[in-house]
Write a protein that holds these residues in place. Structure first.
Motif, short mmCIF file in Angstrom:
data_model
loop_
_atom_site.label_atom_id
_atom_site.label_comp_id
_atom_site.label_asym_id
_atom_site.label_seq_id
_atom_site.Cartn_x
_atom_site.Cartn_y
_atom_site.Cartn_z
N PRO A 72 66.94 -6.27 98.59
CA PRO A 72 66.12 -7.45 98.74
C PRO A 72 66.56 -8.29 99.94
CG PRO A 72 67.79 -7.88 97.10
CD PRO A 72 68.09 -6.54 97.71
N PHE A 73 67.50 -7.78 100.71
CA PHE A 73 68.06 -8.60 101.78
C PHE A 73 67.65 -8.22 103.19
CE2 PHE A 73 71.41 -8.80 98.42
CZ PHE A 73 71.20 -10.14 98.07
N VAL A 104 65.06 -11.72 100.80
CA VAL A 104 65.89 -12.90 100.91
C VAL A 104 66.69 -12.80 102.20
CG1 VAL A 104 67.83 -14.12 99.90
CG2 VAL A 104 66.06 -13.15 98.43
N LEU A 105 66.81 -13.91 102.88
CA LEU A 105 67.52 -13.90 104.16
C LEU A 105 69.01 -14.17 104.00
CD1 LEU A 105 66.06 -13.49 106.82
CD2 LEU A 105 66.26 -15.93 107.25
N GLN A 128 73.93 -4.06 101.89
CA GLN A 128 72.79 -3.15 101.86
C GLN A 128 71.51 -3.75 102.41
OE1 GLN A 128 75.65 -1.33 100.59
NE2 GLN A 128 73.88 -0.04 100.32
N LEU B 62 77.06 -4.84 96.52
CA LEU B 62 76.27 -5.17 95.33
C LEU B 62 76.85 -4.50 94.08
CD1 LEU B 62 74.57 -6.89 96.85
CD2 LEU B 62 72.84 -5.09 97.05
N MET B 123 65.33 -17.72 92.45
CA MET B 123 65.79 -16.57 93.22
C MET B 123 67.32 -16.57 93.29
SD MET B 123 67.29 -16.09 96.34
CE MET B 123 66.81 -17.17 97.69
N HIS B 127 70.11 -13.97 91.69
CA HIS B 127 71.08 -13.26 92.51
C HIS B 127 72.49 -13.66 92.13
CE1 HIS B 127 67.61 -12.13 94.95
NE2 HIS B 127 68.37 -11.14 95.34
#
Lengths: 336, 336
Positions: A72-73, A104-105, A128, B62, B123, B127
């Motif tokens: 998601p990055f 997401v940044l 990742q 992650l 969000m 996370h």
DNA sequence: CTGAAAGCGCTTACAG
DNA sequence: CTGAAAGCGCTTACAG
């Protein structure tokens, strides 16, 4: 404290929801993600939703990422969040666009330090990221850090000469052209150009645009109307005498700071803007342009759009490959 | 392409390293993380390192997070990365400090939109952030979004009235005091103060500081020397006449933009700074303060430090709890 | 319509 | 000194 039964130490997991709803975690996963293929009864569905609600369940995005194998990055490495208001807009544009597509940044500020840069890229790779946006706070040529090759990369507000790395940059020539056209449209024929002394895409591009606009208007290019000064207030201030001596009726300044200095020089000589002389800036630097007296007409550097376009390019949403030029729109205020 | 054998599609995992080194993944994990308790032979150790090197292995951060149950993220929600150069410095400070402690910053720009804010917080929670920094681009009181309660939070450049949420804010009063002291030290006794019309901590704090400095110097507070104008160039420009009529020899401006407007007003009347009148700003807004003619003396809003202190507070590295005031240092240039 | 089970890439007791 | 195994919180074929 809250009615949700939230407990910071012991986050509620999908397992808890499953237990509460009397179904399996697979079922929970299916209803939560609204899986297409899954046929779950209305009953079970409701029970899951109720359990989610009452337990205050939040999916663990990290676990989801791991099992799905997708990230998601998106990383954004910037050389100067600090030194300039500009970088902020690049981040802003990149972030909005990333979110729009569910990303997401991850931002890293390197202050141009190569080792910080290396660490930042390593960190992003370890997280990742889907890809990395590498940006600079002013348009220039760069050397691409080697580790960037290990993922998809797009250059923002910069470019690599001998590389095949996609880049998105402002269209300096088009910017110089509209700036000049604005002055032309206001009826000016004798337009001075205070260019920068610094070799850069901005220096050559804006000049090319200036010439192109003149040519298109059937006006000859007159060398005695273009000057080179430091691209700041001091430069603009120093340029005043020469500009006046050239009998120009309008001045296109390399940037807003130069215009700001020119304003000072003009005011000291009791010259009025735009009655006595019109001035056009470049950059649309907020704090300056909108608040000078009179408010400065200028052309905007499209930072927000640069960031957004960078993300689109990275995600393959823009078909264009290689260098992409974003146009610089004119901002009309009262200095001409 | 690279000699590392890197393959974007099929990332190399710890398993691959284990296989290549002829050891178990447990061993790989131990040597890579340099685990204290683990006694691994020099031989195996070297083999692992070699394998890591030759395969170009990068740990998956992650997965690490998931199995360790700790998060590497800190969230930063900002209401305006865009509208101001200031927010950038808060991000910068927060990021540097976060990195220093092994955390990565997740930033979200909300433009003050409540629903975007909710999404951003959700969000971040998903996370698994360690905590959230909630920041505003100018010092003010806010209502805390309810979902923020679900994690550790610290307020940056803002505060909640009836709340127990830790906050870090600039020390407006101390700032107003040093600004005035600088003028006092330069020999001025009759010091005007152009305050803002906007009710805010800055309005009351800087005034209190101004009064405190005067009192400390044994000077009476003279109401006729303090004015209220819009906190921008227009305000400063409009204030010129009144300031001059007050026979002040120095002016403390609520912010740099006001000072910029005052400069214009003064110049139109051919008054010199600081010979005819000294001026002091507030904010240290880069583009303005350093580049006015003459360069403006001012006091800096400690945005970088605000962000850094916020992270420290969040991580429990600063013992202080509750409101923490960061002092505003004077920046000496040539306007007094 | 729903669940058991394997797997994502790591870490961490626990055995030996 | 080193490895087998369980577990972190999810997703996804696959069975039934």
């Amino acid at each position: 404290m809250t009615t949700s039964g939230y407990d910071r130490a012991h986050a509620v997991t999908m397992r808890d929801v499953a237990k509460a709803a009397g179904v399996s975690v697979a079922t929970v996963s299916h209803v939560i993600n609204d899986k297409a293929g899954a046929r779950i009864g209305e009953d079970a569905r409701r029970r899951v939703h109720d359990a989610v609600e009452s337990l205050g369940y939040r999916p663990n995005a990290l676990a989801k990422t791991l099992s799905r194998g997708s990230s998601p990055f998106i990383g954004l490495v910037a050389d100067a969040i600090a030194t300039t208001p500009f970088a902020g807009q690049i981040i802003h544009g990149a972030q909005d666009e990333a979110w729009k597509h569910g990303y997401v940044l991850l931002v890293a500020n390197t202050e141009g330090n190569a080792s910080v840069e290396r660490d930042a890229i390593a960190m992003m790779l370890e997280h990742q990221v889907r890809g990395i946006l590498y940006s600079t706070w002013f348009h220039r040529e760069i050397e691409v850090p080697p580790t960037l090759r290990q993922t998809d990369t797009v250059l923002v507000d910069c470019f690599a000469a001998d590389e095949d790395i996609p880049a998105v940059v402002p269209d300096e020539e088009q910017g110089g052209r509209v700036a000049t056209e604005e002055l032309l449209a206001a009826g000016h024929q004798r337009i001075a150009f205070i260019n920068t002394t610094t070799p850069s895409p901005a220096q050559t591009g804006r000049l090319a645009g200036y010439r192109a606009a003149l040519a298109a208007a059937g006006l000859a290019y007159d060398e005695s109307l273009v000057f080179q000064f430091e691209p700041d207030q001091g430069g603009g201030y120093s340029a005043t005498a020469k500009v006046l001596a050239s009998h120009a009726t309008a001045v296109f300044c390399h940037n807003d700071r130069v215009a700001m200095g020119l304003y000072d020089g003009l005011r000291e000589r009791s010259l009025r803007i735009p009655e006595d002389i019109a001035v056009m800036g470049f950059d649309n630097q907020d704090v300056i342009a909108a608040h000078l007296r009179p408010p400065l007409s200028t052309v905007a550097l499209p930072h927000y759009e640069l960031g957004a376009a960078g993300v689109r390019l990275l995600l393959g949403l823009d078909t264009t490959r290689q260098a992409m030029r974003i146009s610089c729109p004119p901002i009309r205020r009262s200095s001409l």
